[in-house]
Scaffold this motif. Structure first.
Motif, mmCIF file in Angstrom:
data_model
loop_
_atom_site.group_PDB
_atom_site.id
_atom_site.type_symbol
_atom_site.label_atom_id
_atom_site.label_comp_id
_atom_site.label_asym_id
_atom_site.label_seq_id
_atom_site.Cartn_x
_atom_site.Cartn_y
_atom_site.Cartn_z
ATOM 1 N N SER A 119 0.850 -1.186 0.000
ATOM 2 C CA SER A 119 0.000 0.000 0.000
ATOM 3 C C SER A 119 0.888 1.239 0.000
ATOM 4 O O SER A 119 2.086 1.160 0.286
ATOM 5 N N GLY A 120 0.275 2.367 -0.349
ATOM 6 C CA GLY A 120 0.977 3.638 -0.246
ATOM 7 C C GLY A 120 1.369 4.292 -1.548
ATOM 8 O O GLY A 120 1.882 5.408 -1.549
ATOM 9 N N GLY A 121 1.152 3.619 -2.667
ATOM 10 C CA GLY A 121 1.498 4.238 -3.938
ATOM 11 C C GLY A 121 0.525 5.349 -4.302
ATOM 12 O O GLY A 121 -0.475 5.577 -3.625
ATOM 13 N N GLY A 122 0.843 6.049 -5.387
ATOM 14 C CA GLY A 122 -0.040 7.110 -5.842
ATOM 15 C C GLY A 122 0.670 8.110 -6.712
ATOM 16 O O GLY A 122 1.775 7.869 -7.195
ATOM 17 N N LEU A 123 0.020 9.253 -6.895
ATOM 18 C CA LEU A 123 0.548 10.341 -7.715
ATOM 19 C C LEU A 123 1.118 11.417 -6.799
ATOM 20 O O LEU A 123 0.462 11.834 -5.832
ATOM 21 N N VAL A 124 2.321 11.857 -7.109
ATOM 22 C CA VAL A 124 2.970 12.886 -6.298
ATOM 23 C C VAL A 124 3.754 13.812 -7.218
ATOM 24 O O VAL A 124 4.229 13.384 -8.291
ATOM 25 N N GLN A 125 3.883 15.055 -6.826
ATOM 26 C CA GLN A 125 4.649 16.015 -7.625
ATOM 27 C C GLN A 125 6.145 15.827 -7.402
ATOM 28 O O GLN A 125 6.565 15.329 -6.348
ATOM 29 N N PRO A 126 6.942 16.213 -8.367
ATOM 30 C CA PRO A 126 8.402 16.153 -8.178
ATOM 31 C C PRO A 126 8.816 16.896 -6.913
ATOM 32 O O PRO A 126 8.312 17.978 -6.622
ATOM 33 N N GLY A 127 9.732 16.273 -6.170
ATOM 34 C CA GLY A 127 10.169 16.831 -4.903
ATOM 35 C C GLY A 127 9.351 16.369 -3.719
ATOM 36 O O GLY A 127 9.727 16.618 -2.566
ATOM 37 N N GLY A 128 8.253 15.699 -3.982
ATOM 38 C CA GLY A 128 7.374 15.233 -2.923
ATOM 39 C C GLY A 128 7.835 13.926 -2.307
ATOM 40 O O GLY A 128 8.903 13.397 -2.645
ATOM 41 N N SER A 129 7.003 13.417 -1.395
ATOM 42 C CA SER A 129 7.330 12.194 -0.658
ATOM 43 C C SER A 129 6.161 11.222 -0.677
ATOM 44 O O SER A 129 5.001 11.633 -0.779
ATOM 45 N N LEU A 130 6.504 9.956 -0.579
ATOM 46 C CA LEU A 130 5.531 8.884 -0.406
ATOM 47 C C LEU A 130 6.134 7.848 0.513
ATOM 48 O O LEU A 130 7.364 7.702 0.575
ATOM 49 N N ARG A 131 5.252 7.110 1.195
ATOM 50 C CA ARG A 131 5.705 6.002 2.032
ATOM 51 C C ARG A 131 4.948 4.746 1.622
ATOM 52 O O ARG A 131 3.725 4.703 1.678
ATOM 53 N N LEU A 132 5.704 3.738 1.208
ATOM 54 C CA LEU A 132 5.135 2.457 0.856
ATOM 55 C C LEU A 132 5.217 1.509 2.043
ATOM 56 O O LEU A 132 6.183 1.548 2.800
ATOM 57 N N SER A 133 4.211 0.646 2.138
ATOM 58 C CA SER A 133 4.196 -0.389 3.175
ATOM 59 C C SER A 133 3.930 -1.733 2.531
ATOM 60 O O SER A 133 3.240 -1.823 1.521
ATOM 61 N N CYS A 134 4.470 -2.770 3.140
ATOM 62 C CA CYS A 134 4.247 -4.137 2.648
ATOM 63 C C CYS A 134 4.184 -5.058 3.857
ATOM 64 O O CYS A 134 5.165 -5.178 4.589
ATOM 65 N N ALA A 135 3.028 -5.692 4.028
ATOM 66 C CA ALA A 135 2.824 -6.588 5.160
ATOM 67 C C ALA A 135 2.757 -8.035 4.683
ATOM 68 O O ALA A 135 2.024 -8.343 3.738
ATOM 69 N N ALA A 136 3.516 -8.885 5.348
ATOM 70 C CA ALA A 136 3.522 -10.311 5.040
ATOM 71 C C ALA A 136 2.591 -11.048 5.993
ATOM 72 O O ALA A 136 2.579 -10.772 7.191
ATOM 73 N N SER A 137 1.830 -11.986 5.442
ATOM 74 C CA SER A 137 0.919 -12.770 6.266
ATOM 75 C C SER A 137 0.992 -14.244 5.885
ATOM 76 O O SER A 137 1.312 -14.578 4.753
ATOM 77 N N GLY A 138 0.664 -15.094 6.839
ATOM 78 C CA GLY A 138 0.747 -16.534 6.641
ATOM 79 C C GLY A 138 1.381 -17.154 7.862
ATOM 80 O O GLY A 138 1.687 -16.475 8.838
ATOM 81 N N SER A 139 1.585 -18.465 7.802
ATOM 82 C CA SER A 139 2.181 -19.167 8.938
ATOM 83 C C SER A 139 3.699 -19.014 8.896
ATOM 84 O O SER A 139 4.429 -19.968 8.632
ATOM 85 N N ILE A 140 4.144 -17.814 9.177
ATOM 86 C CA ILE A 140 5.555 -17.465 9.033
ATOM 87 C C ILE A 140 6.330 -17.795 10.291
ATOM 88 O O ILE A 140 5.911 -17.438 11.391
ATOM 89 N N PHE A 141 7.454 -18.481 10.108
ATOM 90 C CA PHE A 141 8.347 -18.736 11.234
ATOM 91 C C PHE A 141 9.405 -17.645 11.341
ATOM 92 O O PHE A 141 9.692 -17.143 12.414
ATOM 93 N N SER A 142 9.986 -17.309 10.221
ATOM 94 C CA SER A 142 11.028 -16.281 10.222
ATOM 95 C C SER A 142 11.113 -15.647 8.849
ATOM 96 O O SER A 142 10.790 -16.270 7.843
ATOM 97 N N ILE A 143 11.533 -14.383 8.826
ATOM 98 C CA ILE A 143 11.732 -13.661 7.568
ATOM 99 C C ILE A 143 13.185 -13.236 7.482
ATOM 100 O O ILE A 143 13.736 -12.693 8.441
ATOM 101 N N ASN A 144 13.798 -13.493 6.359
ATOM 102 C CA ASN A 144 15.176 -13.074 6.136
ATOM 103 C C ASN A 144 15.193 -11.666 5.541
ATOM 104 O O ASN A 144 14.941 -10.708 6.209
ATOM 105 N N THR A 145 15.447 -11.577 4.275
ATOM 106 C CA THR A 145 15.549 -10.284 3.613
ATOM 107 C C THR A 145 14.165 -9.772 3.207
ATOM 108 O O THR A 145 13.319 -10.539 2.754
ATOM 109 N N MET A 146 13.953 -8.495 3.381
ATOM 110 C CA MET A 146 12.755 -7.829 2.874
ATOM 111 C C MET A 146 13.240 -6.691 1.976
ATOM 112 O O MET A 146 14.216 -6.006 2.320
#
Length: 119
Positions: free
Chosen positions: A7-34
């Motif tokens: 989530s977090g994408g969209g339209l922004v003007q040059p020089g602006g800011s955005l913050r993207l998020s990514c949530a992992a779900s499932g029967s996760i034991f451990s996460i290495n690289t994201m």
């Protein structure tokens, strides 16, 4: 399987800011690289930034000093803070992660979120 929801994408003007998020779900034991990758129209997918389980971060040359990757291990979530955005940052941004879950090792990609930098 392990699912990633971005989530977090969209339209922004040059020089602006955005913050993207990514949530992992499932029967996760451990996460290495994201990490985050991006693909602009007519171009190959390229690395934007990755963060290891130990907190080490790596950035593509084109985003160094402007983007910051971070992760919240308790929430299995990775973030990408994008500042000083340029038109050339326009692309589909994909989250990627790997690790282990109840059926063994996994590697997963998100569905992508579009970022458009334009005046």
């Amino acid at each position: 399987q392990v699912q990633l929801v971005e989530s977090g994408g969209g339209l922004v003007q040059p020089g602006g800011s955005l913050r993207l998020s990514c949530a992992a779900s499932g029967s996760i034991f451990s996460i290495n690289t994201m990490g985050w990758y991006r693909q602009a129209p007519g171009k190959e997918r390229e690395l934007v930034a990755v963060v290891t389980s130990g907190g080490n971060t790596y950035y593509g040359d084109s985003v160094k000093g402007r983007f910051t990757i971070s992760r919240d291990n308790a929430k299995n979530t990775v973030y990408l803070q994008m500042n000083s955005l340029k038109p050339e940052d326009t692309a589909d941004y994909f989250c990627h992660t790997n690790g282990t879950y109840n059926y063994g090792k996994f590697t997963s990609w998100g569905q992508g979120t579009q970022v458009t930098v334009s005046s």
